[in-house]
Design an enzyme around this catalytic site. Structure first.
Site, PDB file in Angstrom:
ATOM      1  N   ASP A  53       0.840  -1.188   0.000  1.00 24.91           N
ATOM      2  CA  ASP A  53       0.000   0.000   0.000  1.00 24.91           C
ATOM      3  C   ASP A  53       0.877   1.241   0.000  1.00 24.91           C
ATOM      4  OD1 ASP A  53      -2.368  -1.455   0.083  1.00 24.91           O
ATOM      5  OD2 ASP A  53      -2.346  -1.576   2.276  1.00 24.91           O
ATOM      6  N   TYR A 111       5.028  -9.353   7.241  1.00 23.57           N
ATOM      7  CA  TYR A 111       4.614  -7.983   7.548  1.00 23.57           C
ATOM      8  C   TYR A 111       4.852  -7.657   9.012  1.00 23.57           C
ATOM      9  CZ  TYR A 111       1.876  -8.513   3.248  1.00 23.57           C
ATOM     10  OH  TYR A 111       1.478  -8.737   1.963  1.00 23.57           O
ATOM     11  N   TYR A 114      -4.897  -9.656   2.315  1.00 25.89           N
ATOM     12  CA  TYR A 114      -4.887  -8.243   2.725  1.00 25.89           C
ATOM     13  C   TYR A 114      -4.718  -8.184   4.244  1.00 25.89           C
ATOM     14  CZ  TYR A 114      -6.555  -6.946  -1.925  1.00 25.89           C
ATOM     15  OH  TYR A 114      -6.667  -6.737  -3.274  1.00 25.89           O
TER      16      TYR A 114
END
Ligand SMILES: [Zn+2]
Length: 436
Positions: free
Chosen positions: A248, A316, A388
């Protein structure tokens, strides 16, 4: 064959190349000029003998052939009979092909030098008129072993560029394609992009991958803009980033960096060391965007990067804000239910305006959260590609399930996201192993 060649030469003028080309697939290691010349000499010797032995008919035919064959027959006829039979222009190329091949190669070499191209392919553009004249001759005589004038121009100009000017003919990954025109004598270039394989790091937020112009200036600063610093060094027109997936705009790309191929369009300099290229790229946005180049890439690698990226695992780091305080044990219990879980995820609402609404199922491979404060946690999450992560935290109003929010029974928001690890496409691993 001798009779066929004699008939061809009696019925129209043909230069050495255009006659030889009708028999291009007979014999090996000769060029069409040699073939044409050999046939002409044989026909002329035959008619010379017939005429010498008193054949009036052979002498008549000799005169026509001498004119149609050009210099090789004309000189002999003049010498024997003291009369100049003249020289007719080649029915197919107007007797311009041989000279044109040499001139086109010289001009092409000059133009290619401007583009720093070393590996090349040659293309040919030939006028309709000439192509039709060639087809007509081939059809009329039932020529079976010929080749096209285009093939001859491509090959002969290519040979001269290789042998005289040091270019390499490379059909797979040429730096440029040079297209020569006949009889126009034009030279055009299709200059291929310079493709660099490597990784990028994004150490700031609100940076997009692609340059994103709006009437009031770029929407965000972009990785592509950072790479514009390469344009001065390479003389290229623009830079396009082909990355293995994307984070993003507000997420950083740290850790391993993200595999990518940088495409520099229409470069004027391409044989530059990777070190020099890397140094120039890293001058674009020091401290914010960083590049590392590991090699040159080919056009088909781009597709592999884009396709393979989807399936690769990602790591992440998420900073998670909780709506209510929770304790360590409650957080751990919730995280444990997500470890190894398959998440059902409808396309997030925030991207629905540009992505199709579909259900995907992706696995959380590993997850670990640390409470920084009673309502703030830091999570390290390893997932299958394509999950996501912001919605894995928030649940996206039930569109992603299970989620951290759902497992805790407390609203949770991902307030900062960093990508720490992106696995390389297999092709890069193979090459790294190969180079060791
Ligand atoms: Zn010709």
């Amino acid at each position: 064959m001798l009779e066929e060649a004699a008939k061809l030469l009696e019925e129209q003028p043909l230069c050495d190349r255009c006659l030889g080309r009708l028999y291009a697939r007979l014999g090996r290691g000769w060029n069409n000029k040699d073939r044409g010349r050999a046939l002409k000499m044989s026909v002329i010797m035959w008619l010379h003998r017939e005429a010498a032995e008193g054949s009036v008919d052979a002498k008549k035919r000799f005169r026509i052939v001498a004119s149609n064959a050009g210099e090789v027959g004309r000189e002999l006829y003049k010498h024997l009979y003291g009369e100049d039979p003249g020289e007719a222009r080649c029915r197919i190329c107007g007797s311009m092909l041989d000279k044109a091949i040499g001139e086109l190669a010289e001009e092409a070499a000059k133009v290619l030098r401007l583009y720093d191209a070393r590996k090349i392919v040659v293309g040919a553009r030939v006028s309709q008129e000439i192509l039709e004249a060639e087809d007509e001759v081939k059809a009329r005589y039932g020529i079976k072993y010929g080749e096209s004038i285009k093939a001859e121009i491509r090959r002969e100009v290519g040979k001269l560029l290789r042998d005289k000017h040091g270019y390499t003919i490379d059909f797979d990954e040429p730096d440029a394609m040079v297209i020569v025109g006949f009889p126009s004598l034009t030279v055009e270039i299709q200059n291929n992009s310079l493709l660099l394989r490597g990784r990028y790091w994004k150490r700031g937020r609100m940076i997009s991958q692609a340059y994103w112009p709006t009437p009031s200036g770029p929407k965000y600063y972009s990785i592509e803009q950072a790479a514009w610093s390469l344009l001065q060094l390479t003389g290229g027109e623009t830079v396009i980033l082909h990355a293995a997936g994307r984070e993003d705009v507000d997420a950083r790309m740290l850790g391993t960096g993200r595999p990518m191929i940088l495409e520099i369009k229409n470069p004027r300099r391409r044989y530059i060391s990777l070190g020099e290229l890397e140094e120039a790229a890293n001058k674009g946005a020091p401290g914010l965007v960083e590049f590392r180049f590991t090699g040159r890439a080919s056009r088909r690698d781009i597709q592999i990067y884009k396709e393979e990226a989807q399936g690769k695992a990602k790591v992440y780091k998420a900073l998670v804000l909780l709506e209510e305080p929770v304790d360590r044990d409650r957080l751990k219990a919730a995280v444990d239910t997500l470890k190894g879980a398959t998440i059902s995820q409808w396309t997030p609402r925030r991207v629905l305006h540009r992505r199709r609404n579909l259900l995907r199922r992706k696995k959380v491979l590993d997850m670990d959260c640390t409470l920084l404060h009673s309502n703030l946690a830091e999570c390290i999450i390893r997932t299958e590609g394509g999950l996501y992560v912001k919605e894995l935290i928030s649940g996206d109003e039930g569109r992603t399930s299970p989620s951290l929010s759902e497992a805790l029974g407390v609203g949770a928001t991902c307030v900062e996201l960093d990508v720490l690890g992106v696995e390389a496409p297999d092709i890069e691993l193979l090459e790294e192993r190969g180079s060791k």
